[in-house]
Write an enzyme that holds these catalytic residues in place. Structure first.
Site, PDB file in Angstrom:
ATOM      1  N   GLN A 290     -13.487   2.499  -2.156  1.00 39.11           N
ATOM      2  CA  GLN A 290     -14.928   2.709  -2.336  1.00 39.11           C
ATOM      3  C   GLN A 290     -15.616   2.788  -0.982  1.00 39.11           C
ATOM      4  OE1 GLN A 290     -16.412  -0.297  -5.005  1.00 39.11           O
ATOM      5  NE2 GLN A 290     -15.409   0.622  -6.772  1.00 39.11           N
TER       6      GLN A 290
ATOM      7  N   ARG B  46     -22.557  -7.952  -6.490  1.00 43.16           N
ATOM      8  CA  ARG B  46     -21.392  -7.471  -5.721  1.00 43.16           C
ATOM      9  C   ARG B  46     -21.734  -7.165  -4.259  1.00 43.16           C
ATOM     10  NH1 ARG B  46     -17.914  -3.554  -9.338  1.00 43.16           N
ATOM     11  NH2 ARG B  46     -16.453  -3.945  -7.634  1.00 43.16           N
TER      12      ARG B  46
ATOM     13  N   ASP C 182      -6.730  -2.661  -9.737  1.00 45.41           N
ATOM     14  CA  ASP C 182      -7.377  -2.766 -11.056  1.00 45.41           C
ATOM     15  C   ASP C 182      -6.392  -3.171 -12.147  1.00 45.41           C
ATOM     16  OD1 ASP C 182      -9.785  -2.106  -9.931  1.00 45.41           O
ATOM     17  OD2 ASP C 182      -9.707   0.004 -10.506  1.00 45.41           O
TER      18      ASP C 182
ATOM     19  N   ARG D  34     -11.924  -4.855 -17.774  1.00 44.42           N
ATOM     20  CA  ARG D  34     -10.469  -4.966 -17.569  1.00 44.42           C
ATOM     21  C   ARG D  34      -9.919  -6.322 -18.032  1.00 44.42           C
ATOM     22  NH1 ARG D  34      -9.546  -0.058 -15.728  1.00 44.42           N
ATOM     23  NH2 ARG D  34     -10.911   0.758 -14.122  1.00 44.42           N
TER      24      ARG D  34
ATOM     25  N   SER E 260     -12.024   7.343 -11.291  1.00 42.07           N
ATOM     26  CA  SER E 260     -12.277   7.593  -9.864  1.00 42.07           C
ATOM     27  C   SER E 260     -12.421   9.092  -9.596  1.00 42.07           C
ATOM     28  CB  SER E 260     -11.118   7.043  -9.027  1.00 42.07           C
ATOM     29  OG  SER E 260     -11.043   5.647  -9.169  1.00 42.07           O
TER      30      SER E 260
END
Ligand code: S3P
Length: 434
Positions: A170, A123, A316, A388, A26
């Site tokens: 975001q 998305r 996350d 992930r 990030s």
């Protein structure tokens, strides 16, 4: 072996070592974007050279930014005005790149088309398209509200006040970056605090930020000046080893220089609630971000309730926390986490299917899952191309009774290119093939 199409995580008992995880994803995206539009030179140290951050780097270069790599993770950016790029900018797998760049471009009046891979193309983007339009941007998504995004040059934007229905760094950062080129102030409030790297970094580039309770606001028109940003180690990458050491029979590992920004440390707090033995020491500041060493030893874990108040600060890390839950006494329930369904994969379904394949009972809800602790067996798991999910199951060998084989792992490189090497240093037994 190298990161490959499948990984086989074989049982190990003992994990030891002093490890360093790569720079924060990030922070790396944001540092590049702000440096690209700031006046003068910026230096970025410990920049994460993962596929996601490199997608941002290439997109900024295609818009004219002067970005030089002078060593591993060491970047010099000469900032200036961005210009429209005729070709679509391909952002690969990266939702952060797409949402933040859309805000930056709209604010700077730079036209372009933003595309991505199959996962990114699914998305949701209305969450940024609608508030950017309210600011006066000329931006559209595909009919389903998904990428590609088309941004056309428009009159200068105007500031708005926006309340996010769901906490999202975001979306918040997209609007704060758009605000840089807007008239007046833009204020963003969210139901619970999401990561605040943008708010911390803007003042380092000479743009004041005001915070009022849960709201953050930026006044348009600040003259950004170049800065030196050193990214801390990414706690989201460290999380895989924090969980691995917590569930292994015999473990003592230390992760050095990990970012411990309080908006990101939900994983440590949840694991401590579960009984984990995690010590944080040597806290220091790296630019605007706190960093520290994190020592983790084996512990007996118990199931906990992870309610909505935890979710944004551990968003996350929830997949790997499900691996910890599978090894705990009793059940762990995660609720208020519907956002997990809108990540690189539907992470609620991906984790539930993978855990069931390894003999763990899981119930799913629209907004979360309940994992019944037990004995992880070996099994075949599909990562759904999600980095992930792949890494979460790759550390399962620290407590599983048999081999956990994970298909479709190449995307680990989107956030953690050296994962397999660091895992081997810790003592995990990963095999596989490209
Ligand atoms: C990120 C914010 C999070 C996170 C993502 C990185 C960021 O997404 O899942 O990996 O850098 O702002 P949301 O803020 O949309 O939940």
């Amino acid at each position: 072996m190298s990161d490959g199409a499948f990984i086989c995580s074989s049982p190990v008992r003992s994990l030891r070592g002093v490890l360093r995880v790569p720079g924060d994803k990030s922070v790396s995206h944001r540092a590049l974007m702000l440096a690209a539009v700031a006046r003068g030179d910026s230096e970025i140290v410990n920049f994460l050279e993962s596929a996601d951050c490199l997608a941002t780097l290439r997109a900024l270069r295609a818009m004219g930014a002067d970005i030089r790599r002078i060593g591993e993770g060491h970047i010099i950016v000469r900032g200036g005005a961005l210009r429209a790029c005729a070709k679509p900018l391909d952002l690969g797998n990266s939702g952060t790149a797409m949402r933040l760049l859309a805000g930056l471009m709209a604010g700077q009046g730079v036209a372009g088309e933003l595309t991505g891979d199959e996962s990114l193309s699914r998305r949701p983007m209305r969450r940024i398209v609608e508030p950017l339009r309210a600011m006066g941007a000329d931006i559209s998504a595909a009919p389903g509200g998904t990428p590609p995004l088309s941004i056309r040059a428009a009159a200068p934007l105007r500031g708005i006040r926006h309340l996010l229905p769901v906490a999202s760094a975001q979306v918040k950062s997209c609007l704060l970056l758009a605000a840089l080129g807007a008239g007046g102030a833009t204020g963003v409030a969210e139901p619970s605090p999401s990561r605040d790297h943008t708010e911390r970094m803007l003042p380092l580039f000479n743009c004041p930020v005001s915070r009022d309770g849960g709201a953050v606001s930026v006044e348009g028109g600040a003259a950004l000046r170049g800065a030196r940003i050193e990214a801390p180690g990414d706690i989201s990458s460290a999380a895989f080893f924090i969980v691995a050491a917590s569930i292994a029979a015999d473990a003592d590992i230390t992760l050095t220089g990990v970012g411990v920004n309080p908006t990101r440390t939900g994983v440590i707090e949840i694991l401590r609630e579960m009984g984990a033995d995690i010590r944080v020491s040597g806290e220091h500041k790296l630019g605007g971000e706190p960093a520290a060493d994190v020592r983790v030893r084996s512990a007996r874990l118990r199931g906990v309730e992870v309610g909505p108040q935890w979710v944004a600060r551990a968003i996350d890390e929830l997949p790997v926390l499900c691996i910890a839950a599978a090894c705990a006494d009793g059940a762990t329930r995660v609720r208020g986490a519907a956002e997990l369904r809108a990540k690189e994969s539907d992470r609620i379904d991906a984790m539930a299917r993978g855990l069931r394949a390894c003999g763990i009972a899981v119930e799913t809800f629209d907004d979360g899952l309940a994992v019944q602790g037990g004995q992880l067996r070996g099994g075949e798991v599909d990562s759904c191309g999600d980095h992930r999910i792949a890494m979460a199951f790759a550390v399962a060998g620290a407590a599983a009774a048999g081999d956990v084989r994970i298909a479709d792992c190449a995307n680990i490189a989107t956030s953690f290119p050296g994962f397999v090497k660091v895992a081997a240093q810790a003592g995990l037994n990963l095999g596989g093939a490209r």
